[in-house]
Write a protein that holds these residues in place. Structure first.
Motif, PDB file in Angstrom:
ATOM      1  N   TYR A 196      -0.695   8.056   1.338  1.00  0.00           N
ATOM      2  CA  TYR A 196       0.540   7.426   0.871  1.00  0.00           C
ATOM      3  C   TYR A 196       0.214   6.634  -0.392  1.00  0.00           C
ATOM      4  CZ  TYR A 196       5.124   5.183   1.397  1.00  0.00           C
ATOM      5  OH  TYR A 196       6.419   4.753   1.220  1.00  0.00           O
ATOM      6  N   PRO A 197       0.405   7.250  -1.555  1.00  0.00           N
ATOM      7  CA  PRO A 197       0.036   6.556  -2.797  1.00  0.00           C
ATOM      8  C   PRO A 197       0.889   5.309  -3.018  1.00  0.00           C
ATOM      9  CG  PRO A 197       0.502   8.892  -3.176  1.00  0.00           C
ATOM     10  CD  PRO A 197       0.983   8.557  -1.806  1.00  0.00           C
ATOM     11  N   ARG A 198       0.214   4.221  -3.321  1.00  0.00           N
ATOM     12  CA  ARG A 198       0.899   2.963  -3.621  1.00  0.00           C
ATOM     13  C   ARG A 198       0.228   2.331  -4.844  1.00  0.00           C
ATOM     14  NH1 ARG A 198       5.564   1.859  -1.487  1.00  0.00           N
ATOM     15  NH2 ARG A 198       5.142  -0.359  -1.353  1.00  0.00           N
ATOM     16  N   PRO A 199       0.986   1.581  -5.644  1.00  0.00           N
ATOM     17  CA  PRO A 199       0.388   1.009  -6.867  1.00  0.00           C
ATOM     18  C   PRO A 199      -0.646  -0.081  -6.579  1.00  0.00           C
ATOM     19  CG  PRO A 199       2.667   0.285  -6.579  1.00  0.00           C
ATOM     20  CD  PRO A 199       2.409   1.299  -5.534  1.00  0.00           C
ATOM     21  N   ILE A 200      -0.515  -0.772  -5.455  1.00  0.00           N
ATOM     22  CA  ILE A 200      -1.422  -1.887  -5.177  1.00  0.00           C
ATOM     23  C   ILE A 200      -2.720  -1.365  -4.565  1.00  0.00           C
ATOM     24  CG2 ILE A 200      -1.728  -4.006  -3.838  1.00  0.00           C
ATOM     25  CD1 ILE A 200       1.365  -4.246  -3.952  1.00  0.00           C
ATOM     26  N   LYS A 201      -3.843  -1.658  -5.251  1.00  0.00           N
ATOM     27  CA  LYS A 201      -5.165  -1.283  -4.730  1.00  0.00           C
ATOM     28  C   LYS A 201      -6.041  -2.520  -4.810  1.00  0.00           C
ATOM     29  CE  LYS A 201      -5.343   3.585  -5.670  1.00  0.00           C
ATOM     30  NZ  LYS A 201      -6.124   4.628  -6.317  1.00  0.00           N
ATOM     31  N   LYS A 202      -5.793  -3.375  -3.879  1.00  0.00           N
ATOM     32  CA  LYS A 202      -6.434  -4.687  -3.909  1.00  0.00           C
ATOM     33  C   LYS A 202      -7.961  -4.618  -3.915  1.00  0.00           C
ATOM     34  CE  LYS A 202      -5.333  -8.787  -1.243  1.00  0.00           C
ATOM     35  NZ  LYS A 202      -4.608  -9.153  -0.019  1.00  0.00           N
ATOM     36  N   TRP A 203      -8.477  -3.636  -3.184  1.00  0.00           N
ATOM     37  CA  TRP A 203      -9.921  -3.611  -2.982  1.00  0.00           C
ATOM     38  C   TRP A 203     -10.625  -2.620  -3.889  1.00  0.00           C
ATOM     39  CZ3 TRP A 203     -11.555  -7.622  -0.543  1.00  0.00           C
ATOM     40  CH2 TRP A 203     -10.730  -8.227   0.395  1.00  0.00           C
ATOM     41  N   ALA A 204      -9.892  -2.007  -4.833  1.00  0.00           N
ATOM     42  CA  ALA A 204     -10.538  -1.050  -5.731  1.00  0.00           C
ATOM     43  C   ALA A 204     -11.577  -1.766  -6.593  1.00  0.00           C
ATOM     44  CB  ALA A 204      -9.503  -0.383  -6.610  1.00  0.00           C
TER      45      ALA A 204
END
Ligand code: SF4
Ligand code: SF4
Length: 189
Positions: free
Chosen positions: A179-187
């Motif tokens: 489920y692609p989402r813009p938020i990637k906090k841990w990237a």
């Protein structure tokens, strides 16, 4: 307290009028069912509420499926990001907030050798008991990682026993998928 019993009239004393009235209701429902059998395409587009309004209550599942009302939010599943990484960090907030206590999480650690070691935690096991879940969506609301969502795409859950109705981590990811989402906090930066 003395209860005054009404006197029964001749109509009440004879049981035949009640039987005829009951048969009339049965025939009315039979007529509705026959009409829907003649035009089955109409039945497939009916929502559960429409179905009961027409008196048609038996659905030939799995050949026939419910059409859900717009307000239906779906069932909880776990999702992964575009890189196939599980987003859940086993913080257990969803387990804490779940009103019927349908969620059970066993927290685990991500090994230092993993490319995602920065995240540190991931669930070792994650279970949702679908016999307890009330589809409220609080788990989705509270999740800080956007890892759990209510998805409408899921099929109706059926099982041959209670254990089959408890979705484990593997099943939850299978249902949720990517489920692609813009938020990637841990990237990694
Ligand atoms: S939808 Fe509600 S009841 Fe179901 S698992 Fe989430 S918080 Fe619990
Ligand atoms: S799904 Fe979200 S709220 Fe639940 S444990 Fe994982 S990160 Fe925490």
């Amino acid at each position: 307290m003395h209860v005054v019993r009404p006197e029964l009239g001749l109509k009440e004393k004879l049981y035949l009028p009640s039987i005829v009235a009951g048969m009339g209701i049965t025939l009315k429902h039979l007529g509705r069912s026959l009409r829907l059998m003649i035009a089955p395409e109409k039945k497939k587009t009916l929502s559960p509420l429409d179905m009961s309004a027409t008196g048609m209550v038996t659905m030939q599942y799995p050949e026939e499926k419910w059409t859900y009302p717009d307000g239906y939010r779906g069932a909880p599943v776990l999702v992964k990001d575009e890189d196939g990484r599980e987003k859940c960090v086993s913080c257990q907030l969803c387990e804490f907030v779940c009103p019927p206590r349908a969620i059970r999480i066993t927290p685990g650690s991500i090994p230092a050798s993993s490319p995602h070691a920065k995240v540190e935690k991931a669930p070792e096991e994650f279970q949702i008991d679908m016999l307890r879940c009330i589809y409220c969506g609080l788990c989705e609301e509270v999740c800080p990682e956007e890892a759990i969502f209510l998805r409408k795409e899921n099929p109706i859950f059926v099982g041959q026993g209670r254990t089959e109705m408890v979705h484990n981590k593997e099943r939850l990811y299978e249902l949720g998928g990517i489920y692609p989402r813009p938020i990637k906090k841990w990237a990694l930066k």
